[in-house]
Design an enzyme around this catalytic site. Sequence first.
Site, PDB file in Angstrom:
ATOM      1  N   SER A 125      51.347  58.048  36.219  1.00 45.50           N
ATOM      2  CA  SER A 125      50.133  58.876  36.201  1.00 45.50           C
ATOM      3  C   SER A 125      50.427  60.335  35.871  1.00 45.50           C
ATOM      4  CB  SER A 125      49.485  58.799  37.591  1.00 45.50           C
ATOM      5  OG  SER A 125      48.537  59.834  37.746  1.00 45.50           O
ATOM      6  N   GLU A 127      49.164  62.580  37.397  1.00 40.92           N
ATOM      7  CA  GLU A 127      49.235  63.271  38.695  1.00 40.92           C
ATOM      8  C   GLU A 127      50.685  63.600  39.055  1.00 40.92           C
ATOM      9  OE1 GLU A 127      46.738  64.274  41.280  1.00 40.92           O
ATOM     10  OE2 GLU A 127      45.863  64.400  39.299  1.00 40.92           O
ATOM     11  N   TYR A 149      49.700  60.695  46.907  1.00 45.07           N
ATOM     12  CA  TYR A 149      49.536  59.766  45.776  1.00 45.07           C
ATOM     13  C   TYR A 149      50.493  60.129  44.639  1.00 45.07           C
ATOM     14  CZ  TYR A 149      47.591  57.709  41.533  1.00 45.07           C
ATOM     15  OH  TYR A 149      47.452  57.048  40.334  1.00 45.07           O
TER      16      TYR A 149
HETATM   17  P1  NDP Z   1      41.533  50.911  40.698  1.00 45.03           P
HETATM   18  O1  NDP Z   1      41.537  51.699  41.961  1.00 45.03           O
HETATM   19  O2  NDP Z   1      40.250  50.655  39.987  1.00 45.03           O
HETATM   20  O3  NDP Z   1      42.215  49.482  40.967  1.00 45.03           O
HETATM   21  C1  NDP Z   1      43.300  49.342  41.858  1.00 45.03           C
HETATM   22  C2  NDP Z   1      43.655  47.880  41.976  1.00 45.03           C
HETATM   23  O4  NDP Z   1      44.770  47.746  42.872  1.00 45.03           O
HETATM   24  C3  NDP Z   1      42.538  46.987  42.539  1.00 45.03           C
HETATM   25  O5  NDP Z   1      42.549  45.765  41.845  1.00 45.03           O
HETATM   26  C4  NDP Z   1      42.983  46.774  43.979  1.00 45.03           C
HETATM   27  O6  NDP Z   1      42.506  45.573  44.550  1.00 45.03           O
HETATM   28  C5  NDP Z   1      44.488  46.681  43.779  1.00 45.03           C
HETATM   29  N1  NDP Z   1      45.252  46.850  45.013  1.00 45.03           N
HETATM   30  C6  NDP Z   1      45.172  47.877  45.888  1.00 45.03           C
HETATM   31  N2  NDP Z   1      46.041  47.683  46.918  1.00 45.03           N
HETATM   32  C7  NDP Z   1      46.673  46.496  46.679  1.00 45.03           C
HETATM   33  C8  NDP Z   1      47.665  45.750  47.366  1.00 45.03           C
HETATM   34  N3  NDP Z   1      48.186  46.164  48.521  1.00 45.03           N
HETATM   35  N4  NDP Z   1      48.083  44.577  46.824  1.00 45.03           N
HETATM   36  C9  NDP Z   1      47.563  44.124  45.670  1.00 45.03           C
HETATM   37  N5  NDP Z   1      46.593  44.788  44.969  1.00 45.03           N
HETATM   38  C10 NDP Z   1      46.167  45.961  45.469  1.00 45.03           C
HETATM   39  O7  NDP Z   1      42.577  51.649  39.707  1.00 45.03           O
HETATM   40  P2  NDP Z   1      42.506  51.822  38.113  1.00 45.03           P
HETATM   41  O8  NDP Z   1      42.183  50.531  37.494  1.00 45.03           O
HETATM   42  O9  NDP Z   1      41.720  53.039  37.795  1.00 45.03           O
HETATM   43  O10 NDP Z   1      44.026  52.210  37.804  1.00 45.03           O
HETATM   44  C11 NDP Z   1      45.022  51.206  37.558  1.00 45.03           C
HETATM   45  C12 NDP Z   1      46.394  51.781  37.854  1.00 45.03           C
HETATM   46  O11 NDP Z   1      46.648  52.892  36.996  1.00 45.03           O
HETATM   47  C13 NDP Z   1      46.577  52.302  39.262  1.00 45.03           C
HETATM   48  O12 NDP Z   1      47.929  52.069  39.611  1.00 45.03           O
HETATM   49  C14 NDP Z   1      46.340  53.791  39.145  1.00 45.03           C
HETATM   50  O13 NDP Z   1      47.005  54.480  40.169  1.00 45.03           O
HETATM   51  C15 NDP Z   1      46.938  54.047  37.784  1.00 45.03           C
HETATM   52  N6  NDP Z   1      46.378  55.154  37.029  1.00 45.03           N
HETATM   53  C16 NDP Z   1      45.018  55.224  36.810  1.00 45.03           C
HETATM   54  C17 NDP Z   1      44.496  56.204  36.022  1.00 45.03           C
HETATM   55  C18 NDP Z   1      43.045  56.309  35.773  1.00 45.03           C
HETATM   56  O14 NDP Z   1      42.602  57.379  35.295  1.00 45.03           O
HETATM   57  N7  NDP Z   1      42.257  55.273  36.035  1.00 45.03           N
HETATM   58  C19 NDP Z   1      45.385  57.217  35.384  1.00 45.03           C
HETATM   59  C20 NDP Z   1      46.792  57.026  35.650  1.00 45.03           C
HETATM   60  C21 NDP Z   1      47.251  56.021  36.434  1.00 45.03           C
HETATM   61  P3  NDP Z   1      41.068  45.508  45.338  1.00 45.03           P
HETATM   62  O15 NDP Z   1      40.042  45.268  44.267  1.00 45.03           O
HETATM   63  O16 NDP Z   1      41.279  44.354  46.243  1.00 45.03           O
HETATM   64  O17 NDP Z   1      40.892  46.820  46.036  1.00 45.03           O
HETATM   65  P1  GDR Z   2      42.045  62.387  40.014  1.00 47.84           P
HETATM   66  O1  GDR Z   2      40.531  61.881  39.823  1.00 47.84           O
HETATM   67  O2  GDR Z   2      42.280  62.975  41.346  1.00 47.84           O
HETATM   68  O3  GDR Z   2      42.363  63.217  38.807  1.00 47.84           O
HETATM   69  O4  GDR Z   2      42.851  61.003  39.967  1.00 47.84           O
HETATM   70  P2  GDR Z   2      39.174  62.283  40.540  1.00 47.84           P
HETATM   71  O5  GDR Z   2      38.105  61.841  39.628  1.00 47.84           O
HETATM   72  O6  GDR Z   2      39.123  61.804  41.950  1.00 47.84           O
HETATM   73  O7  GDR Z   2      39.231  63.906  40.588  1.00 47.84           O
HETATM   74  C1  GDR Z   2      39.303  64.695  39.418  1.00 47.84           C
HETATM   75  C2  GDR Z   2      39.080  66.163  39.783  1.00 47.84           C
HETATM   76  O8  GDR Z   2      37.716  66.336  40.170  1.00 47.84           O
HETATM   77  C3  GDR Z   2      37.676  67.208  41.285  1.00 47.84           C
HETATM   78  N1  GDR Z   2      36.459  66.974  42.062  1.00 47.84           N
HETATM   79  C4  GDR Z   2      36.126  65.842  42.704  1.00 47.84           C
HETATM   80  N2  GDR Z   2      36.756  64.631  42.760  1.00 47.84           N
HETATM   81  C5  GDR Z   2      36.158  63.649  43.462  1.00 47.84           C
HETATM   82  N3  GDR Z   2      36.738  62.435  43.494  1.00 47.84           N
HETATM   83  N4  GDR Z   2      34.972  63.835  44.131  1.00 47.84           N
HETATM   84  C6  GDR Z   2      34.312  65.034  44.124  1.00 47.84           C
HETATM   85  O9  GDR Z   2      33.255  65.190  44.732  1.00 47.84           O
HETATM   86  C7  GDR Z   2      34.919  66.086  43.356  1.00 47.84           C
HETATM   87  N5  GDR Z   2      34.556  67.369  43.096  1.00 47.84           N
HETATM   88  C8  GDR Z   2      35.489  67.900  42.326  1.00 47.84           C
HETATM   89  C9  GDR Z   2      38.931  66.886  42.080  1.00 47.84           C
HETATM   90  O10 GDR Z   2      39.251  67.948  42.962  1.00 47.84           O
HETATM   91  C10 GDR Z   2      39.932  66.684  40.946  1.00 47.84           C
HETATM   92  O11 GDR Z   2      40.522  67.917  40.606  1.00 47.84           O
HETATM   93  C11 GDR Z   2      42.524  59.990  39.029  1.00 47.84           C
HETATM   94  C12 GDR Z   2      42.858  58.634  39.674  1.00 47.84           C
HETATM   95  O12 GDR Z   2      42.403  57.602  38.836  1.00 47.84           O
HETATM   96  C13 GDR Z   2      44.361  58.485  39.850  1.00 47.84           C
HETATM   97  O13 GDR Z   2      44.660  57.165  40.302  1.00 47.84           O
HETATM   98  C14 GDR Z   2      45.028  58.726  38.499  1.00 47.84           C
HETATM   99  O14 GDR Z   2      46.438  58.627  38.623  1.00 47.84           O
HETATM  100  C15 GDR Z   2      44.646  60.101  37.967  1.00 47.84           C
HETATM  101  O15 GDR Z   2      43.235  60.155  37.830  1.00 47.84           O
HETATM  102  C16 GDR Z   2      45.269  60.377  36.600  1.00 47.84           C
END
Ligand code: NDP
Ligand code: GDR
Length: 339
Positions: A125, A127, A149
Amino acid sequence: MSRRTALITGITGQDGSYLAEYLLELGYRVVGITRRTSSHTGGRIEHLGERIELIGADLLDQTSLLAIVDQVQPDEIYNLAAQSFVPASWQQPVLTSEVTALGVTRLLEAARIACPSARVYQASSSEMFGMATETPQNERTPFYPRSPYGVSKLYGHWIAVNYRESYGMFVTSGILFNHESPRRGREFVTRKISHRVARIAHGLDRELRLGNLDARRDWGYAPDYVRAMHAMLQRDHPRDYVIATGETHSVGEFCAHAFAHAGLDWREHVVVDPAFLRPADVELLVGDAADARRDLGWRPTVDFPELVHIMVDADLALVAEELSRGSRLGDPSPIPLLP
Ligand code: NDP
Ligand code: GDR
């Protein structure tokens, strides 16, 4: 060539559901890992029906991962499962480390022991860059995570590098910047905005309470990003790639576009609420995906205004549909009410 098999952890999440669709289109046999929960979490993959296979396991449980990898003998493993919500990682730092950090080691161990030839994708990520030391960020930018995280993802990233270098396994990490879609969880800021805009447009709410409006992110479209995951596993040699659009926008800008698309003025509805501020935030992220463009031929197909429009349109339709059913009046709680 025989049909290739992909094993996906996190298949019920945003990315897992798009990746499963994409791999099915490419002709893969798709097997997904789901964890035991007391209620249904498969909404995002319901439409795939019996085209995918689901098996129970948990990133917290070594034995179940080992058994599955041994049974499935996948060609490719995509580790998308994580505790992925940054604020929750301060509330549950140990759980976040167990799943998002050590879970990677458990899965890599399962692959090393039961199917070492499998190619493994690790979901790293942006992050991990956190308080970034240079802009834009690329594969050579130093890491400086700013949350439990981010620290957990950095552990996952480095353990993946170490399995690659220690055991010669094909392990690669995608350092993905934020990517969004109508399937994004409603707690993440983009979806929180698009869903609330839809409710306000339908007269169900008046206010949207947010935290840091100045935080800037590089937001792309999730279906574009799962293509990059697959492409990384098709290379001759494993290496890590940054995947990003190269553009950055603030949360405030996202609000302005989203409200305007629904014919609303965001300044009349958005309220800054300190409850949504983080103990430490990541202020500015923007990625440089030049290496992915060169080696993978990867490019985003959806730009920022289009992404906002896709999400707002989808939520306007969703709320309208909920209203027409009269069932829940668009209650944002994901927990179904009793009939
Ligand atoms: P989501 O939060 O939508 O999905 C997370 C998934 O992980 C769900 O299927 C959840 O299952 C599963 N999970 C959580 N805990 C466990 C566990 N203990 N054992 C097995 N499965 C588990 O994430 P995204 O699809 O957005 O992201 C996918 C991956 O990419 C994640 O690793 C995230 O950190 C990473 N990532 C995401 C980004 C983004 O912008 N979306 C950017 C960079 C990295 P359940 O449905 O049961 O909760
Ligand atoms: P992020 O996503 O932390 O970048 O992680 P999120 O959308 O939660 O926050 C992005 C930015 O928005 C600001 N923010 C708020 N965020 C949330 N959730 N709720 C609010 O009300 C709000 N107001 C302002 C936050 O402070 C932050 O700066 C996501 C996840 O998908 C991670 O798993 C992944 O790794 C990174 O993106 C890349």
